[in-house]
Motif scaffolding. Structure first.
Motif, PDB file in Angstrom:
ATOM      1  N   ASP A 177      11.426  -5.830  -3.559  1.00  0.00           N
ATOM      2  CA  ASP A 177      11.685  -5.608  -4.998  1.00  0.00           C
ATOM      3  C   ASP A 177      10.396  -5.454  -5.807  1.00  0.00           C
ATOM      4  O   ASP A 177      10.439  -5.190  -7.015  1.00  0.00           O
ATOM      5  N   ALA A 178       9.233  -5.637  -5.157  1.00  0.00           N
ATOM      6  CA  ALA A 178       7.951  -5.521  -5.865  1.00  0.00           C
ATOM      7  C   ALA A 178       7.636  -4.038  -6.112  1.00  0.00           C
ATOM      8  O   ALA A 178       8.275  -3.159  -5.542  1.00  0.00           O
ATOM      9  N   PRO A 179       6.631  -3.735  -6.975  1.00  0.00           N
ATOM     10  CA  PRO A 179       6.216  -2.333  -7.151  1.00  0.00           C
ATOM     11  C   PRO A 179       5.785  -1.733  -5.811  1.00  0.00           C
ATOM     12  O   PRO A 179       5.237  -2.437  -4.962  1.00  0.00           O
ATOM     13  N   LEU A 180       6.008  -0.433  -5.655  1.00  0.00           N
ATOM     14  CA  LEU A 180       5.765   0.246  -4.375  1.00  0.00           C
ATOM     15  C   LEU A 180       4.279   0.252  -4.003  1.00  0.00           C
ATOM     16  O   LEU A 180       3.429   0.574  -4.820  1.00  0.00           O
ATOM     17  N   GLN A 181       4.005  -0.114  -2.748  1.00  0.00           N
ATOM     18  CA  GLN A 181       2.653  -0.027  -2.178  1.00  0.00           C
ATOM     19  C   GLN A 181       2.787   0.491  -0.748  1.00  0.00           C
ATOM     20  O   GLN A 181       3.368  -0.177   0.099  1.00  0.00           O
ATOM     21  N   LYS A 233       2.584   3.273   5.980  1.00  0.00           N
ATOM     22  CA  LYS A 233       3.381   2.063   6.190  1.00  0.00           C
ATOM     23  C   LYS A 233       3.736   1.491   4.818  1.00  0.00           C
ATOM     24  O   LYS A 233       2.853   1.341   3.965  1.00  0.00           O
ATOM     25  N   VAL A 234       5.034   1.187   4.599  1.00  0.00           N
ATOM     26  CA  VAL A 234       5.475   0.605   3.321  1.00  0.00           C
ATOM     27  C   VAL A 234       5.165  -0.890   3.360  1.00  0.00           C
ATOM     28  O   VAL A 234       5.768  -1.636   4.137  1.00  0.00           O
ATOM     29  N   VAL A 235       4.200  -1.336   2.545  1.00  0.00           N
ATOM     30  CA  VAL A 235       3.781  -2.747   2.537  1.00  0.00           C
ATOM     31  C   VAL A 235       4.650  -3.551   1.566  1.00  0.00           C
ATOM     32  O   VAL A 235       5.095  -4.660   1.881  1.00  0.00           O
ATOM     33  N   ASN A 236       4.900  -3.006   0.383  1.00  0.00           N
ATOM     34  CA  ASN A 236       5.768  -3.649  -0.619  1.00  0.00           C
ATOM     35  C   ASN A 236       6.657  -2.592  -1.267  1.00  0.00           C
ATOM     36  O   ASN A 236       6.268  -1.424  -1.359  1.00  0.00           O
ATOM     37  N   GLY A 237       7.834  -3.005  -1.757  1.00  0.00           N
ATOM     38  CA  GLY A 237       8.698  -2.100  -2.508  1.00  0.00           C
ATOM     39  C   GLY A 237       9.565  -1.213  -1.634  1.00  0.00           C
ATOM     40  O   GLY A 237       9.603  -1.353  -0.411  1.00  0.00           O
ATOM     41  N   THR A 254       1.980   4.811  -4.687  1.00  0.00           N
ATOM     42  CA  THR A 254       2.819   3.956  -5.535  1.00  0.00           C
ATOM     43  C   THR A 254       3.686   4.826  -6.449  1.00  0.00           C
ATOM     44  O   THR A 254       3.524   6.053  -6.487  1.00  0.00           O
ATOM     45  N   HIS A 255       4.629   4.189  -7.170  1.00  0.00           N
ATOM     46  CA  HIS A 255       5.483   4.939  -8.109  1.00  0.00           C
ATOM     47  C   HIS A 255       4.721   5.263  -9.396  1.00  0.00           C
ATOM     48  O   HIS A 255       3.825   4.503  -9.792  1.00  0.00           O
ATOM     49  N   VAL A 256       5.068   6.361 -10.028  1.00  0.00           N
ATOM     50  CA  VAL A 256       4.449   6.725 -11.303  1.00  0.00           C
ATOM     51  C   VAL A 256       4.989   5.830 -12.423  1.00  0.00           C
ATOM     52  O   VAL A 256       4.253   5.331 -13.267  1.00  0.00           O
ATOM     53  N   GLU A 257       6.327   5.589 -12.419  1.00  0.00           N
ATOM     54  CA  GLU A 257       6.958   4.808 -13.503  1.00  0.00           C
ATOM     55  C   GLU A 257       6.619   3.325 -13.414  1.00  0.00           C
ATOM     56  O   GLU A 257       6.427   2.662 -14.419  1.00  0.00           O
ATOM     57  N   PRO A 267       3.941   1.457 -11.387  1.00  0.00           N
ATOM     58  CA  PRO A 267       2.847   1.432 -10.404  1.00  0.00           C
ATOM     59  C   PRO A 267       2.468  -0.004 -10.001  1.00  0.00           C
ATOM     60  O   PRO A 267       2.725  -0.954 -10.740  1.00  0.00           O
ATOM     61  N   CYS A 268       1.807  -0.119  -8.837  1.00  0.00           N
ATOM     62  CA  CYS A 268       1.306  -1.424  -8.392  1.00  0.00           C
ATOM     63  C   CYS A 268       0.015  -1.738  -9.152  1.00  0.00           C
ATOM     64  O   CYS A 268      -0.639  -0.843  -9.670  1.00  0.00           O
ATOM     65  N   GLU A 269      -0.345  -3.010  -9.193  1.00  0.00           N
ATOM     66  CA  GLU A 269      -1.522  -3.432  -9.969  1.00  0.00           C
ATOM     67  C   GLU A 269      -2.836  -3.013  -9.296  1.00  0.00           C
ATOM     68  O   GLU A 269      -3.798  -2.680  -9.962  1.00  0.00           O
ATOM     69  N   ALA A 270      -2.852  -3.076  -7.968  1.00  0.00           N
ATOM     70  CA  ALA A 270      -4.107  -2.762  -7.261  1.00  0.00           C
ATOM     71  C   ALA A 270      -3.806  -2.041  -5.957  1.00  0.00           C
ATOM     72  O   ALA A 270      -2.709  -2.153  -5.411  1.00  0.00           O
ATOM     73  N   ALA A 271      -4.803  -1.293  -5.483  1.00  0.00           N
ATOM     74  CA  ALA A 271      -4.655  -0.602  -4.195  1.00  0.00           C
ATOM     75  C   ALA A 271      -4.779  -1.615  -3.054  1.00  0.00           C
ATOM     76  O   ALA A 271      -5.334  -2.701  -3.234  1.00  0.00           O
ATOM     77  N   ILE A 272      -4.249  -1.266  -1.893  1.00  0.00           N
ATOM     78  CA  ILE A 272      -4.361  -2.132  -0.722  1.00  0.00           C
ATOM     79  C   ILE A 272      -5.806  -2.046  -0.222  1.00  0.00           C
ATOM     80  O   ILE A 272      -6.351  -0.967  -0.059  1.00  0.00           O
ATOM     81  N   ASP A 273      -6.418  -3.234   0.005  1.00  0.00           N
ATOM     82  CA  ASP A 273      -7.813  -3.212   0.467  1.00  0.00           C
ATOM     83  C   ASP A 273      -7.878  -3.521   1.963  1.00  0.00           C
ATOM     84  O   ASP A 273      -6.861  -3.611   2.632  1.00  0.00           O
TER      85      ASP A 273
END
Length: 595
Positions: free
Chosen positions: A187-191, A210-214, A274-277, A279-285
């Motif tokens: 349910d989190a923003p897409l990453q 790979k879908v990490v979140n969302g 991530t989604h445009v509408e 977005p996630c807060e930060a990129a995956i590091d």
């Protein structure tokens, strides 16, 4: 998510990864009938011909365990040391790893290297002893090596055979029971983490992620975080033997996205989707940048093909993220690219793929490593090409990259291997016995000494029993000079090389001798010279092809013959002034393999 398992297969070259992957696909009925063949996942002709995996390949399997269906995402990774960057990218997309050890060879250098990479990423390791059915297998000895390396119990090691299918069910059970399901919040923003991409001439760039979140649905508007570009997810799906479309991909899934991207620079491995509408807060590091080890110029044979070569390298870079390139020009070869590779095998494979996949015939210059040149004005230059060196009078000192090399071999070959390493300016750091007849040698060596033929020589003197792995440690001051090759007084910058002062005369003489054999004879004399600055240190001469101009004179006065010979002599002198020497591509490649 509880029923998803993402795992990769890691091992040393030729320990049977691809064959074992075939059996896993067979037992889970992922590949059946006419699609089943040896090395199913190795879809490149080059991989089949050489018997090595060059590209990592992902595929989804389904397995029933205790009446419940599990989704297993398998990634078969390359074994050669030159493709370790491939392994690192795919390890980042997994939660577990099968560590394959050949029962006939035991632990090898690349096994240890890839294992440490997996442990750093907190992967669950499942040790598998492969080729257990062979007569030359040493099960007890190899079991002790694995227990010592991993600190696991002997019962944790699965005995298997990719050839007969022995132990394959136990491997699948271990994957389901030992490897943890992926973590993440649906349910989190897409990453989504991009770990690979490939160019399709009809559909644009196909991005593997790979879908990490969302959760991602087909048709949604997505954004690539690093580039900031927005696209519609025209098609999403999972990776079976072919691309299989799905309406949605959820947290933990490994799949692909097609969004009609045509420009290769817009997709970067390690980027986040991530989604445009929302977005996630930060990129995956946690994605390491590739560090090229060997640099060489790649030039089109015909200068008109320069733009085609640029397009071909860009498309190849999509599929091979370890390849780096930048524009350069050469007096002898015209416009081309300075490319960075992870090693000599990688360089050879790239050249072969350019020829086969893009029909590009190229000339590759003498490979070099990256040097740091400190001038007397306290400035530092990074040089990948001898032609980029400043005037010797301005140089204070030069630093070259050093590697820490790990060589694992049988005790019978210690003497010749130590002699080889010392001849390459190596310094012994330590030696350690792994078992009664196997030893690990650690050497500090200059990177420039191993790029040519070190690995080939190591294999030949150890009869194939030595394994080799390395990583860069630092830069150290060194006594390096630029060696030029001149043809009829004209320098050929493609054959220039930076070398240690002690080896310069030997290398110059050998290069001249080799070029004398390889350059075809002309109608004029060709002088091949090796020079350090203005000092000539070696010379070979290619004699001219002589037409028999006196053939028509039968008998008669000698002055008639002399007149014809003098006329020919004047013609050859004039020809030498304007004649240019063509250096065949074979000569460039053979000079690299000097013994």
């Amino acid at each position: 998510m509880d029923h998803i398992r993402n795992f990769c297969i890691i091992a040393h070259i030729d320990h049977g990864k691809s064959t074992l992957a075939d059996r896993l696909l067979e037992v889970t009925n992922t590949v059946i009938g006419k699609d089943m063949q040896d090395q199913v996942l190795d879809d490149m002709d080059l991989e089949r011909e050489r018997g090595i995996t060059i590209k990592s390949h992902a595929i989804q399997m389904e397995y029933m365990h205790e009446g419940e269906k599990y989704v297993l995402n398998l990634i078969d990774t390359p074994g050669p040391v030159d493709f370790s960057y491939e392994v690192s990218r795919f390890i980042a997309a997994c939660e577990g790893a099968l560590l394959i050890v050949d029962a006939t060879q035991g632990i090898q250098a690349q096994t240890i290297s890839n294992l440490y990479m997996a442990i750093e990423n907190d992967l669950e390791i499942i040790p598998v002893m492969n080729k257990r059915d062979m007569d030359s297998a040493m099960p007890d000895e190899v079991e002790d090596q694995i227990v010592e390396l991993l600190g696991c119990k002997p019962d944790d090691i699965i005995r298997a055979s990719g050839k007969t299918g022995m132990g394959v069910r136990e491997i699948l059970e271990a994957i389901v029971t030992r490897i943890k399901p992926p973590k993440g919040d649906p349910d989190a923003p897409l990453q989504c983490l991009i770990f690979d991409s490939v160019f399709n001439p009809f559909r644009g760039i196909i991005t593997y992620m790979k879908v990490v979140n969302g959760t991602l649905h087909s048709g949604e508007l997505v954004k690539f975080v690093n580039t900031g570009k927005q696209y519609n997810a025209d098609e999403i799906g999972v990776l079976k033997l072919d691309l299989t479309p799905r309406e949605k991909l959820s947290c933990g899934d490994v799949g692909y996205i097609i969004s009609g991207i045509k420009v290769s620079k817009e997709v970067r491995v390690g980027d986040t989707i991530t989604h445009v509408e929302r977005p996630c807060e930060a990129a995956i590091d946690g994605f390491q940048e590739v560090k090229p080890m060997v640099f060489a110029g790649v030039y089109p044979i015909d200068s008109e093909d320069y733009e085609d070569l640029r397009a071909s390298i860009e498309k190849l870079q999509l599929n091979d993220a370890a390849l780096t390139f930048q524009h350069e020009s050469s007096a002898a070869l015209g416009f081309g690219f300075r490319c960075g590779f992870l090693g000599m095998l990688h360089m050879e494979i790239v050249q072969e793929r350019l020829d086969r996949e893009f029909n590009m015939d190229v000339i590759t210059t003498v490979p070099n490593v990256q040097y740091r040149i400190f001038t007397k004005k306290d400035s530092m230059l990074e040089v990948h090409n001898p032609s980029g060196m400043p005037d010797p009078t301005l140089i204070d000192h030069i630093e070259e990259p050093y590697i820490r090399a790990s060589i694992i071999t049988r005790t019978d070959f210690i003497g010749p291997i130590m002699t080889l390493c010392l001849g390459k300016r190596g310094e012994l750091v330590k030696q350690e016995y792994i078992s009664s007849n196997r030893i690990e040698l650690l050497y500090d060596m200059p990177m420039g000494e191993i790029v040519f033929d070190f690995y080939d020589k190591l294999k030949s003197i150890s009869k194939g029993y030595a394994s080799f792995d390395y990583h860069i440690i630092d830069f150290r001051p060194s006594k390096l000079i630029k060696l030029d090759i001149l043809l009829n007084g004209e320098p050929v910058d493609a054959l220039s090389t930076l070398t240690h002062a002690d080896n310069a005369v030997t290398i110059g003489r050998r290069m001249c001798e080799k070029l004398r054999e390889l350059i075809p004879r002309q109608q004029f004399e060709i002088a091949i010279q090796a020079a350090i600055g203005s000092k000539i240190i070696a010379r070979e001469t290619i004699k001219p092809v002589r037409k028999d101009v006196t053939a028509k004179c039968y008998g008669g006065d000698i002055s008639r013959k002399r007149k014809l010979l003098e006329k020919q002599k004047r013609g050859k002198k004039r020809m030498k002034q304007i004649g240019s020497v063509e250096v065949p591509q074979k000569a460039f490649m053979e000079v690299l393999k000097l013994d």
